[in-house]
Write a protein that holds these residues in place. Structure first.
Motif, PDB file in Angstrom:
ATOM      1  N   TRP A 177       0.823  -1.202   0.000  1.00  0.00           N
ATOM      2  CA  TRP A 177       0.000   0.000   0.000  1.00  0.00           C
ATOM      3  C   TRP A 177       0.863   1.261   0.000  1.00  0.00           C
ATOM      4  N   SER A 178       1.893   1.288   0.816  1.00  0.00           N
ATOM      5  CA  SER A 178       2.760   2.463   0.823  1.00  0.00           C
ATOM      6  C   SER A 178       3.544   2.575  -0.483  1.00  0.00           C
ATOM      7  N   ALA A 179       3.871   1.449  -1.106  1.00  0.00           N
ATOM      8  CA  ALA A 179       4.538   1.498  -2.414  1.00  0.00           C
ATOM      9  C   ALA A 179       3.607   2.094  -3.465  1.00  0.00           C
ATOM     10  N   GLN A 180       2.333   1.780  -3.367  1.00  0.00           N
ATOM     11  CA  GLN A 180       1.352   2.280  -4.336  1.00  0.00           C
ATOM     12  C   GLN A 180       0.971   3.727  -4.072  1.00  0.00           C
ATOM     13  N   LEU A 181       0.807   4.084  -2.789  1.00  0.00           N
ATOM     14  CA  LEU A 181       0.239   5.380  -2.433  1.00  0.00           C
ATOM     15  C   LEU A 181       1.272   6.389  -1.957  1.00  0.00           C
ATOM     16  N   GLY A 182       2.482   5.931  -1.642  1.00  0.00           N
ATOM     17  CA  GLY A 182       3.442   6.812  -0.990  1.00  0.00           C
ATOM     18  C   GLY A 182       3.088   6.959   0.479  1.00  0.00           C
ATOM     19  N   ARG A 183       3.468   8.074   1.055  1.00  0.00           N
ATOM     20  CA  ARG A 183       3.119   8.322   2.449  1.00  0.00           C
ATOM     21  C   ARG A 183       1.679   8.835   2.505  1.00  0.00           C
ATOM     22  N   TYR A 184       0.868   8.277   3.401  1.00  0.00           N
ATOM     23  CA  TYR A 184      -0.544   8.639   3.374  1.00  0.00           C
ATOM     24  C   TYR A 184      -1.148   8.608   4.776  1.00  0.00           C
ATOM     25  N   VAL A 185      -2.235   9.372   4.911  1.00  0.00           N
ATOM     26  CA  VAL A 185      -3.117   9.244   6.060  1.00  0.00           C
ATOM     27  C   VAL A 185      -4.400   8.615   5.542  1.00  0.00           C
ATOM     28  N   LEU A 216       2.385  13.781   0.673  1.00  0.00           N
ATOM     29  CA  LEU A 216       1.414  13.116   1.532  1.00  0.00           C
ATOM     30  C   LEU A 216       0.109  12.953   0.769  1.00  0.00           C
ATOM     31  N   GLN A 217      -0.502  11.771   0.892  1.00  0.00           N
ATOM     32  CA  GLN A 217      -1.792  11.490   0.272  1.00  0.00           C
ATOM     33  C   GLN A 217      -2.879  11.392   1.327  1.00  0.00           C
ATOM     34  N   LEU A 218      -4.068  11.819   0.945  1.00  0.00           N
ATOM     35  CA  LEU A 218      -5.257  11.639   1.775  1.00  0.00           C
ATOM     36  C   LEU A 218      -6.065  10.498   1.162  1.00  0.00           C
ATOM     37  N   VAL A 219      -6.301   9.434   1.933  1.00  0.00           N
ATOM     38  CA  VAL A 219      -6.922   8.218   1.426  1.00  0.00           C
ATOM     39  C   VAL A 219      -8.203   7.940   2.214  1.00  0.00           C
ATOM     40  N   PHE A 220      -9.262   7.583   1.495  1.00  0.00           N
ATOM     41  CA  PHE A 220     -10.518   7.161   2.117  1.00  0.00           C
ATOM     42  C   PHE A 220     -10.787   5.714   1.730  1.00  0.00           C
ATOM     43  N   LEU A 258      -7.607  -4.735   4.509  1.00  0.00           N
ATOM     44  CA  LEU A 258      -7.811  -3.566   5.368  1.00  0.00           C
ATOM     45  C   LEU A 258      -6.753  -3.441   6.466  1.00  0.00           C
ATOM     46  N   PRO A 259      -6.394  -4.523   7.188  1.00  0.00           N
ATOM     47  CA  PRO A 259      -5.352  -4.356   8.222  1.00  0.00           C
ATOM     48  C   PRO A 259      -4.030  -3.848   7.663  1.00  0.00           C
ATOM     49  N   HIS A 260      -3.657  -4.270   6.464  1.00  0.00           N
ATOM     50  CA  HIS A 260      -2.398  -3.815   5.866  1.00  0.00           C
ATOM     51  C   HIS A 260      -2.491  -2.341   5.459  1.00  0.00           C
ATOM     52  N   LEU A 261      -3.641  -1.945   4.926  1.00  0.00           N
ATOM     53  CA  LEU A 261      -3.840  -0.536   4.568  1.00  0.00           C
ATOM     54  C   LEU A 261      -3.705   0.342   5.805  1.00  0.00           C
ATOM     55  N   VAL A 262      -4.304  -0.076   6.915  1.00  0.00           N
ATOM     56  CA  VAL A 262      -4.242   0.697   8.154  1.00  0.00           C
ATOM     57  C   VAL A 262      -2.836   0.677   8.737  1.00  0.00           C
ATOM     58  N   ALA A 263      -2.189  -0.485   8.717  1.00  0.00           N
ATOM     59  CA  ALA A 263      -0.858  -0.615   9.330  1.00  0.00           C
ATOM     60  C   ALA A 263       0.191   0.195   8.589  1.00  0.00           C
ATOM     61  N   GLN A 264       0.042   0.377   7.290  1.00  0.00           N
ATOM     62  CA  GLN A 264       1.040   1.101   6.516  1.00  0.00           C
ATOM     63  C   GLN A 264       0.775   2.606   6.450  1.00  0.00           C
ATOM     64  N   ALA A 265      -0.345   3.054   7.029  1.00  0.00           N
ATOM     65  CA  ALA A 265      -0.650   4.485   7.064  1.00  0.00           C
ATOM     66  C   ALA A 265       0.242   5.196   8.072  1.00  0.00           C
TER      67      ALA A 265
END
Length: 357
Positions: A177-185, A216-220, A258-265
């Motif tokens: 997820w961080s590879a795809q999105l970069g740094r994100y909240v 920084l990315q904003l992700v929903f 979902l857990p990986h998306l949250v953990a990498q935020a």
């Protein structure tokens, strides 16, 4: 004991997540448990696999174009009422106002209180508090609001959390997820008024303007809902264009991801204007992800000093930036998340059910 838990949707919303986790924990405690739900949009199953020890009763509920929210609510109640077989069960436990209206006499969990302007929803909400013969709240703050508003005395049984699932994602070393999105909240939930999405957008724009935080990315993630938030979403999109923010809208994320998306935020902002407990924020703490929460009494009760709080857009931006620059010690959040188990929640539910018989 034969127990029916009822929920209004097959989609991943907080109350549905609660219902399935509680049902599985009740089954582990050797109760005979069924979950009844409306299969929205043609769903024949829930958004995730359910322990085979739980009897899943999915009631078909097709989508109808042009149907108003009020019409959809009334049809939801009628369809579930027609299908449900209450005489099979010792305990009938509704998890939301739709299922409570469908079954009438029941135990009801009041997760949080809403203020509706749609007449059908307002009436549904009122009946779902006054008609049940017993009530549970997942926090003392909501129980106090119910007591003040209706003069009834709910029993408080906090949520559990599947802490190990989110902790394992944090330990996994995966970074897709961080590879795809970069740094994100990441905000878990829809773009809707109760989630405080416009406040988050404005706060994010202030954070991003500070070069010290880097790209920084904003992700929903998530957002499945019965309600019509098109006007709010249009305002959100207009404001995003005005601010020059291009949020990433993922929609429903696979339950395993979902857990990986949250953990990498880098941070999980939790700016709901109303909450009953805050399960998504608790899951973030289990994943060692910092949480910045709106300063609500219920969140102070549940999270104490394991998150940071903000009460205005300016303070939201300040606290998000602080968490980005100097992440807090995750230990208090980890300890809190691991202390709240679904097995303990199930044990307390069984005790409560037994006291009613």
């Amino acid at each position: 004991m034969k127990i029916a838990l009822l929920t209004y949707s097959s989609k991943p919303r907080g109350g549905v997540v609660h219902t399935l986790a509680l049902a599985e924990a009740l089954a582990r405690s050797e109760q005979d448990v069924a979950v009844w739900s409306l299969g929205r949009g043609g769903d024949s199953a829930f958004f995730r696999p359910v322990d085979p020890a739980v009897d899943v009763r999915m009631v078909a509920f097709e989508h109808r174009d042009g149907e108003s929210v009020g019409e959809r609510i009334l049809r939801s109640i009628a369809v579930l009422r027609h299908a449900f077989t209450p005489d099979e069960y010792d305990i009938v436990h509704a998890q939301d106002c739709i299922s409570a209206n469908a079954v009438g006499r029941c135990v009801r969990t009041i997760h949080h209180l809403d203020e509706f302007t749609t007449p059908e929803l307002a009436a549904c909400h009122e009946r779902a508090i006054t008609v049940p013969y017993a009530r549970i709240c997942v926090s003392a703050a909501v129980a106090n609001d119910v007591r003040r508003g209706w003069g009834v005395e709910p029993t408080v049984i906090p949520n559990g959390v599947d802490a190990e699932r989110f902790a394992a994602a944090a330990r996994s070393g995966r970074s897709h997820w961080s590879a795809q999105l970069g740094r994100y909240v990441v905000a878990v939930g829809g773009i809707e008024p109760r989630k405080g999405s416009l406040d988050l957008l404005d706060a994010f724009a202030r954070v991003r303007s500070d070069a010290g935080t880097g790209e920084l990315q904003l992700v929903f993630a998530g957002g499945e809902t019965l309600f019509d938030y098109r006007e709010y979403r249009a305002e959100f999109d207009r404001r995003a264009r005005e601010l020059g923010v291009e949020p990433v809208i993922l929609g429903t994320v696979d339950d395993d991801e979902l857990p990986h998306l949250v953990a990498q935020a880098a941070v999980l902002p939790f700016f709901s204007t109303k909450e009953g407990f805050g399960l998504a924020a608790m899951e973030a703490l289990a994943a060692s992800t910092p949480v910045v929460a709106r300063d609500l009494p219920v969140l102070r009760e549940v999270f104490a000093d394991s998150v940071t709080y903000a009460s205005s857009v300016e303070s939201m931006a300040i606290e998000i930036e602080r968490a980005l620059v100097e992440p807090p010690d995750p230990t208090p959040g980890l300890l809190l998340a691991h202390s709240l188990t679904w097995d303990e929640a199930a044990r307390r539910h069984v005790d409560f059910y037994s006291s009613l018989r």
